[in-house]
Design a protein around this motif. Structure first.
Motif, PDB file in Angstrom:
ATOM      1  N   GLN A  13       7.031  -4.883  -5.642  1.00  0.00           N
ATOM      2  CA  GLN A  13       7.647  -3.660  -5.137  1.00  0.00           C
ATOM      3  C   GLN A  13       6.569  -2.655  -4.722  1.00  0.00           C
ATOM      4  OE1 GLN A  13       9.710  -0.853  -7.831  1.00  0.00           O
ATOM      5  NE2 GLN A  13      11.555  -1.446  -6.682  1.00  0.00           N
ATOM      6  N   GLN A  14       6.779  -2.027  -3.574  1.00  0.00           N
ATOM      7  CA  GLN A  14       5.818  -1.081  -3.020  1.00  0.00           C
ATOM      8  C   GLN A  14       6.507   0.245  -2.728  1.00  0.00           C
ATOM      9  OE1 GLN A  14       2.497  -2.226  -2.567  1.00  0.00           O
ATOM     10  NE2 GLN A  14       3.398  -3.955  -3.664  1.00  0.00           N
ATOM     11  N   GLU A  15       5.837   1.342  -3.074  1.00  0.00           N
ATOM     12  CA  GLU A  15       6.322   2.675  -2.719  1.00  0.00           C
ATOM     13  C   GLU A  15       5.604   3.092  -1.442  1.00  0.00           C
ATOM     14  OE1 GLU A  15       6.610   7.112  -4.602  1.00  0.00           O
ATOM     15  OE2 GLU A  15       4.818   5.922  -5.004  1.00  0.00           O
ATOM     16  N   ILE A  16       6.359   3.545  -0.467  1.00  0.00           N
ATOM     17  CA  ILE A  16       5.802   3.924   0.825  1.00  0.00           C
ATOM     18  C   ILE A  16       6.036   5.414   1.043  1.00  0.00           C
ATOM     19  CG2 ILE A  16       5.911   3.528   3.323  1.00  0.00           C
ATOM     20  CD1 ILE A  16       7.186   0.724   2.512  1.00  0.00           C
ATOM     21  N   MET A  17       4.973   6.126   1.393  1.00  0.00           N
ATOM     22  CA  MET A  17       5.064   7.544   1.736  1.00  0.00           C
ATOM     23  C   MET A  17       4.682   7.697   3.203  1.00  0.00           C
ATOM     24  SD  MET A  17       6.075   9.230  -0.950  1.00  0.00           S
ATOM     25  CE  MET A  17       5.798  10.856  -0.291  1.00  0.00           C
ATOM     26  N   ALA A  18       5.609   8.214   3.984  1.00  0.00           N
ATOM     27  CA  ALA A  18       5.368   8.475   5.405  1.00  0.00           C
ATOM     28  C   ALA A  18       5.697   9.942   5.629  1.00  0.00           C
ATOM     29  CB  ALA A  18       6.230   7.574   6.278  1.00  0.00           C
ATOM     30  N   GLY A  19       4.661  10.755   5.662  1.00  0.00           N
ATOM     31  CA  GLY A  19       4.892  12.197   5.733  1.00  0.00           C
ATOM     32  C   GLY A  19       5.606  12.640   4.466  1.00  0.00           C
ATOM     33  N   MET A  24      10.937   2.351  -0.203  1.00  0.00           N
ATOM     34  CA  MET A  24      10.364   1.214  -0.902  1.00  0.00           C
ATOM     35  C   MET A  24      10.370  -0.035  -0.030  1.00  0.00           C
ATOM     36  SD  MET A  24       9.754   2.671  -3.805  1.00  0.00           S
ATOM     37  CE  MET A  24       9.454   1.410  -5.020  1.00  0.00           C
ATOM     38  N   SER A  25       9.580  -1.007  -0.443  1.00  0.00           N
ATOM     39  CA  SER A  25       9.598  -2.344   0.128  1.00  0.00           C
ATOM     40  C   SER A  25       9.427  -3.330  -1.027  1.00  0.00           C
ATOM     41  CB  SER A  25       8.482  -2.520   1.163  1.00  0.00           C
ATOM     42  OG  SER A  25       8.543  -3.789   1.771  1.00  0.00           O
ATOM     43  N   ASP A  26       9.955  -4.518  -0.849  1.00  0.00           N
ATOM     44  CA  ASP A  26       9.863  -5.542  -1.877  1.00  0.00           C
ATOM     45  C   ASP A  26      10.007  -6.897  -1.186  1.00  0.00           C
ATOM     46  OD1 ASP A  26       9.722  -6.811  -4.348  1.00  0.00           O
ATOM     47  OD2 ASP A  26      11.516  -5.865  -5.174  1.00  0.00           O
ATOM     48  N   LEU A  27       9.771  -7.942  -1.911  1.00  0.00           N
ATOM     49  CA  LEU A  27       9.971  -9.294  -1.393  1.00  0.00           C
ATOM     50  C   LEU A  27      11.295  -9.852  -1.917  1.00  0.00           C
ATOM     51  CD1 LEU A  27       6.436 -10.922  -1.745  1.00  0.00           C
ATOM     52  CD2 LEU A  27       7.572 -10.141   0.345  1.00  0.00           C
TER      53      LEU A  27
END
Length: 142
Positions: A13-19, A24-27
């Motif tokens: 699991q990945q936390e994504i910050m865009a501005g 989140m993203s995951d497989l």
């Protein structure tokens, strides 16, 4: 210059910050993830689809065309050793002529994300050991 920050969480699991936006993203479970969020290729296709739809909306508004709705469906076909192929199907509704629809088909190929993918990109990569790192998040963990 655009900057997006990705911070690993539990498992894949990945936390994504865009501005100021956090997501989140995951497989998928089949690839060892927990399937708690879209996988990276879903995000890539979503970026292309959103850009395509926004570009069509902007163009139609500038022309004063009666473009009521836009639906973009995307899929990616991965072939080992060959170029991957993205299939983009666009459905539009509104009082549009065949010439307007043909023009929108062309304009869809001109969205910035589409152009970036077609041109390809150069990658610059670096890795370093973080001496002090404090994670901040706006997304609650499960």
């Amino acid at each position: 210059m655009k900057t997006v920050t990705v911070h690993s969480r539990e498992g894949y699991q990945q936390e994504i910050m865009a501005g100021s936006h956090a997501f989140m993203s995951d497989l998928p479970i089949s690839e060892g993830g927990n399937e708690t969020a879209p996988e990276p290729y879903d995000l890539l296709l979503a970026a292309l689809g959103a850009c395509t739809s926004m570009t069509l909306r902007m163009y139609a508004e500038r022309k004063g065309w009666d473009l009521e709705d836009i639906r973009v469906e995307l899929s990616i076909h991965k072939s080992p050793g060959e170029k991957d192929v993205i299939h983009k199907k666009i459905e539009v509704t509104g009082d549009l002529t065949e010439d307007q629809i043909e023009r929108l088909r062309y304009i869809a190929t001109r969205c910035p994300v589409n152009l970036t993918l077609r041109r390809g990109v150069e990658m610059e990569e670096e890795i370093q050991l973080a001496s002090t790192y404090q994670a901040t998040t706006n997304i609650p963990r499960d």
